[in-house]
Design an enzyme around this catalytic site. Structure first.
Site, PDB file in Angstrom:
ATOM      1  N   SER A   1      -4.831  21.126  -7.679  1.00  0.00           N
ATOM      2  CA  SER A   1      -5.389  22.231  -8.455  1.00  0.00           C
ATOM      3  C   SER A   1      -5.631  21.740  -9.870  1.00  0.00           C
ATOM      4  O   SER A   1      -4.691  21.299 -10.542  1.00  0.00           O
ATOM      5  CB  SER A   1      -4.420  23.420  -8.452  1.00  0.00           C
TER       6      SER A   1
ATOM      7  N   SER B   1      -3.775  30.809 -18.109  1.00  0.00           N
ATOM      8  CA  SER B   1      -3.580  31.748 -17.006  1.00  0.00           C
ATOM      9  C   SER B   1      -2.289  31.398 -16.283  1.00  0.00           C
ATOM     10  O   SER B   1      -2.099  30.262 -15.859  1.00  0.00           O
ATOM     11  CB  SER B   1      -4.768  31.694 -16.035  1.00  0.00           C
TER      12      SER B   1
ATOM     13  N   CYS C   1       0.750  20.784  -9.527  1.00  0.00           N
ATOM     14  CA  CYS C   1      -0.717  20.702  -9.507  1.00  0.00           C
ATOM     15  C   CYS C   1      -1.139  19.252  -9.315  1.00  0.00           C
ATOM     16  O   CYS C   1      -1.981  18.959  -8.478  1.00  0.00           O
ATOM     17  CB  CYS C   1      -1.302  21.266 -10.795  1.00  0.00           C
TER      18      CYS C   1
ATOM     19  N   ARG D   1       0.830  -1.203   0.000  1.00  0.00           N
ATOM     20  CA  ARG D   1       0.000   0.000   0.000  1.00  0.00           C
ATOM     21  C   ARG D   1       0.866   1.254   0.000  1.00  0.00           C
ATOM     22  O   ARG D   1       0.391   2.344   0.301  1.00  0.00           O
ATOM     23  CB  ARG D   1      -0.944  -0.023   1.208  1.00  0.00           C
TER      24      ARG D   1
END
EC number: 2.1.1.45
Length: 314
Positions: free
Chosen positions: A217, A313, A196, A176
């Site tokens: 994100s 952006s 991100c 795991r």
């Protein structure tokens, strides 16, 4: 892919209007998950064209442990240019026109857009032709590839997380701890963009390899289509190396957002009907995952709708 279109719809209908670092503004939701059965085809957008070779060259760049955009530019891949360019235009070595907030200004001011594009072309040419300049201004800091392949320890040693992961899948597939992290708090301040897609974990069951990504994100319209294809490809490459079939790709997102200047593009995409998914084709030539070249990876049967352009952006 219905899962992705459902995400766009969900955020449009249920998201919260928020400000953000870039000044663009977003419609955002927190916590969302998509699942893709990799046995059903390669998960790449069919309601708009995604340039698959750019996905491939970026992933190989990560796998090489590279953090300089020169390799990407050599493969006609411009997806990281803005972050390197931003570092350059903020330096004392830059002598051109004022590039403050170049992304938003280029979107709103056609005259400035021409100036910006000219400066960007000069920057790219210097990266390709001047190795010294590339070493200084093509670098993005210790981003993904560096953390995956050369994580620095407090003792000054390095850990090749990806090589260790592959070996562990071979020797202890029920573990795991089949995890690779790109989120290194010590290095965050010196990265052009903090990761991100920050952590991924593998899981072996019934002879199949599955991958779950945690993305802190998620730029839904521009970034997420690349992320889905990239981690699906990574799962295929590792499965090939360890002798397993592919299972699922599970995409878990933290802040999943639509930029305000992408809304019309999202609506256009939602008006389209998904097509059949293509098949991934891998060359038999590469001995290991680290030996693949762009030409070794392709898609068969990829017939998407036309691309939908949208501003990035920064």
């Amino acid at each position: 892919m219905k899962q992705y279109l459902d995400l766009e719809k969900y955020v449009l209908e249920n998201g919260t209007q928020k400000g953000d670092r870039t000044g663009t503004g977003t419609i955002s939701t927190f916590g969302y998950q998509m699942r893709f059965d990799l046995q059903e085809g390669f998960p790449i957008m069919t309601t708009k064209r995604v340039p698959f070779k750019l996905v491939v060259s970026e992933l190989l760049w990560f796998l090489h442990g590279d953090t300089n955009i020169r390799y990407l530019l050599q493969h006609n891949n411009n997806i990281w240019n803005e972050w390197a360019f931003e570092r350059f235009v903020k330096s004392a070595d830059y002598k051109g026109e004022d590039m403050t907030d170049f992304g938003l200004r280029a979107e709103r001011d056609p005259a400035f857009k021409e100036v910006y594009q000219a400066e960007m072309e000069k920057f790219k040419t210097r990266i390709l032709e001047d190795e010294t300049f590339a070493n200084k201004y093509g670098e993005l800091g210790n981003i993904y590839g560096k953390q995956w392949r050369e994580w620095k320890t407090s003792q000054g040693e390095t850990i090749d997380q990806l090589a260790d992961l592959i070996e562990m899948i071979k020797t202890n597939p029920n573990s795991r701890r089949l995890i690779v992290s790109a989120w290194n708090p010590e290095d965050i301040p010196n990265m052009a963009l903090p990761p991100c897609h920050s952590l991924f974990q593998f899981y072996v069951a019934d002879g199949k390899l599955s991958c779950q990504l945690y993305q802190r994100s998620a730029d839904i319209f521009l970034g997420v289509p690349f992320n889905i294809a990239s981690y699906a490809l990574l799962t295929h490459l590792i499965a090939r190396e360890v002798g397993l079939d592919v299972g699922e790709f599970i995409h878990t997102m933290g802040d999943a957002h639509l930029y305000n200047n992408h809304i019309e593009q999202v609506k256009e995409q939602l008006s389209r009907t998904p097509h059949a998914l293509p098949k991934l084709v891998l060359s038999d030539k590469p001995a290991t995952i680290f030996d693949f070249e762009v030409a070794d990876i392709s898609l068969d049967g990829y017939n998407p709708d036309p691309a939908i352009k949208a501003p990035i952006s920064v």
